[in-house]
Design an enzyme around this catalytic site. Structure first.
Site, short mmCIF file in Angstrom:
data_model
loop_
_atom_site.label_atom_id
_atom_site.label_comp_id
_atom_site.label_asym_id
_atom_site.label_seq_id
_atom_site.Cartn_x
_atom_site.Cartn_y
_atom_site.Cartn_z
N TYR A 147 0.82 -1.21 0.00
CA TYR A 147 0.00 0.00 0.00
C TYR A 147 0.85 1.27 0.00
O TYR A 147 0.44 2.30 -0.50
CB TYR A 147 -0.90 0.04 1.25
CG TYR A 147 -2.25 -0.59 1.06
CD1 TYR A 147 -2.37 -1.94 0.76
CD2 TYR A 147 -3.41 0.15 1.20
CE1 TYR A 147 -3.62 -2.53 0.61
CE2 TYR A 147 -4.66 -0.42 1.05
CZ TYR A 147 -4.76 -1.76 0.76
OH TYR A 147 -5.99 -2.32 0.60
N LYS A 198 2.87 -15.24 2.77
CA LYS A 198 3.10 -15.97 1.52
C LYS A 198 4.61 -16.22 1.46
O LYS A 198 5.30 -15.85 0.50
CB LYS A 198 2.58 -15.14 0.33
CG LYS A 198 2.59 -15.84 -1.01
CD LYS A 198 1.56 -16.95 -1.16
CE LYS A 198 1.74 -17.66 -2.48
NZ LYS A 198 0.90 -18.88 -2.60
N ASP A 230 -3.18 -18.00 0.49
CA ASP A 230 -4.15 -18.68 -0.38
C ASP A 230 -4.89 -19.76 0.40
O ASP A 230 -6.12 -19.90 0.32
CB ASP A 230 -3.48 -19.25 -1.64
CG ASP A 230 -2.20 -20.01 -1.36
OD1 ASP A 230 -1.70 -20.00 -0.22
OD2 ASP A 230 -1.67 -20.65 -2.31
N ASP A 254 -6.61 -6.75 4.03
CA ASP A 254 -7.70 -6.09 3.33
C ASP A 254 -8.62 -7.14 2.71
O ASP A 254 -9.84 -7.10 2.86
CB ASP A 254 -7.11 -5.19 2.22
CG ASP A 254 -8.19 -4.49 1.42
OD1 ASP A 254 -9.13 -3.98 2.04
OD2 ASP A 254 -8.08 -4.46 0.18
N ASP A 258 -12.57 -8.69 4.24
CA ASP A 258 -13.82 -8.68 3.45
C ASP A 258 -14.42 -10.08 3.39
O ASP A 258 -15.62 -10.27 3.52
CB ASP A 258 -13.55 -8.20 2.01
CG ASP A 258 -13.78 -6.71 1.82
OD1 ASP A 258 -13.56 -5.96 2.81
OD2 ASP A 258 -14.17 -6.29 0.72
C1 IPM Z 1 -10.58 -0.92 3.64
C2 IPM Z 1 -10.78 -0.32 2.26
C3 IPM Z 1 -9.60 0.61 1.97
C4 IPM Z 1 -8.33 -0.21 1.98
C5 IPM Z 1 -9.74 1.42 0.66
C6 IPM Z 1 -11.05 2.19 0.61
C7 IPM Z 1 -8.57 2.32 0.44
O1 IPM Z 1 -10.90 -1.33 1.33
O2 IPM Z 1 -10.52 -0.15 4.62
O3 IPM Z 1 -10.52 -2.14 3.75
O4 IPM Z 1 -7.98 -0.81 0.96
O5 IPM Z 1 -7.69 -0.27 3.02
MG MG Z 2 -11.02 -3.30 2.14
#
Ligand code: IPM
Ligand code: MG
Length: 365
Positions: A147, A198, A230, A254, A258
């Site tokens: 990042y 990884k 993975d 990240d 999710d």
């Molecule tokens: C998160 C989001 C952010 C990230 C984006 C919006 C920059 O996906 O907070 O998980 O990638 O960190």
């Molecule tokens: Mg995210």
């Protein structure tokens, strides 16, 4: 705990509230109602971030907002981003504002709990037996990795072809400090920590694994395991209950957070805390700005309200208010109220504003 809280209030705590873009303002409004219940309305200062910052100051993190955040004890953030900004130069895009505030405040430890509320068991995409009582804490390193690594950019290579470059990077001190947060968190929970990397391919994470093992020597009570990312992605949907605390780098965290959120029914339920070394924090839902439903009163404010609960727990050391808010959310769900993302037959579909009100009603009793 309560005593410390009273002291903090007396000292006039400062909370920066940054609603941001898309559904940000409407979900933040519901969390602000909770702050009002606790008599903290006058401790709030508002700031612009993301697309809103760009519109007003041509900067997704205007200086006034950064200064406000730096002077505050904690930050509550809605969400940033809208497709209409996709054509802007990268530095002007809303997401840059978010990344810069994380970096400027040194918020290196991102805590993303994925907890299954029993009332939502049927909203999960997995069978109930795999997710009942699920309680995973993902600890994502937030200020390093691909990042932020340099060099980065889009350029032209020796063959005169366009080329995109990002750099995965972690220094030893960066790994040590996040590993310590992870081990300390594991100590307070089931004493099981899984570090995700990884290391079979990427040197950055080979170092990550080596350092995590080294830091682990200071925490002999914690059972440390390692998993390639993975495999971790697969195991999270195959047998999620094998995990308790997961620690991983920025990009893997990240993605995995999710994924973990869907186990619990909806990303609209997933709060987060981003902490610095002194537990100053920024609190935001893990989901994005959902511009497609912005302004339609359809968003789920619960991740934001639960993020505010985390603010009381982690920055203000006030477990009591954390529990009060979490219980009010549980009661609201138990009474059958649902926003669209967690709706199922036989429950009561309501909007964002009403969901906020239902939580408040249950908080007041
Ligand atoms: C998160 C989001 C952010 C990230 C984006 C919006 C920059 O996906 O907070 O998980 O990638 O960190
Ligand atoms: Mg995210």
């Amino acid at each position: 705990m309560v005593k410390r809280w009273i002291k903090v209030v007396k000292n006039k705590i400062k909370i920066a509230v940054l609603p941001g873009d898309g559904i940000g303002p409407e979900i933040i409004k519901q969390a602000v109602k909770v702050l009002k219940v606790f008599g903290l309305e006058s401790n709030i200062n508002y700031g612009l971030i993301g697309g809103k910052g760009y519109e007003e100051f041509q900067d997704p993190l205007p200086k006034t907002t950064l200064d406000l955040a730096l002077q505050s004890d904690a930050v509550l953030l809605g969400a940033v981003g809208d497709w209409k900004y996709d054509k802007l130069p990268r530095d002007m895009r809303p997401e840059r504002g978010l990344l810069r505030i994380r970096q400027s405040l040194n918020l290196f430890a991102n805590l993303r709990p994925a907890i299954m509320f029993s009332e939502l068991i049927h909203a999960s995409s997995l069978k109930a037996e795999f997710v009942s009582d699920l309680d995973i804490m993902i600890i994502r390193e937030l200020t390093g990795d691909i990042y932020f690594g340099e060099p980065r950019g889009i350029g032209v290579n020796n063959q005169n072809e366009r080329e995109g470059i990002n750099t995965m990077r972690y220094s030893e001190p960066e790994i040590i400090r996040i590993a310590n947060v992870a081990f300390k968190t594991a100590l307070k929970r089931s004493k099981k920590l899984c570090s995700v990397d990884k290391a079979n391919v990427l040197e950055t994470t080979e170092l990550w694994r080596e350092i995590v093992i080294q830091v682990g020597k200071d925490y002999p009570e914690v059972e440390l395991s390692h998993m390639y990312v993975d495999n971790a992605a697969m195991q999270l949907v195959k047998e999620p209950k094998q995990f308790d605390v997961i620690v991983t780098g920025n990009i893997f965290g990240d993605i995995l957070s999710d994924e973990a959120s869907m186990l619990t029914g909806s990303i609209g339920m997933l709060p987060s805390a981003s902490l610095d070394a002194n537990n100053k924090g920024m609190y935001e839902p893990s989901h994005g700005s959902a511009p497609d439903i912005a302004g339609l009163d359809k968003a789920n404010p619960l991740a934001t309200i639960l993020s505010l609960a985390m603010m009381f727990k982690y920055t203000f050391n006030d477990e009591e208010k954390f529990n009060l808010i979490e219980n009010a959310v549980k009661k609201t769900l138990n009474d059958g109220f649902r926003t669209e993302d967690i709706f199922s037959k036989g429950t009561n579909l309501i909007g964002c504003e009403e969901m906020g009100d239902k939580v408040i009603e249950r908080l007041m009793v």
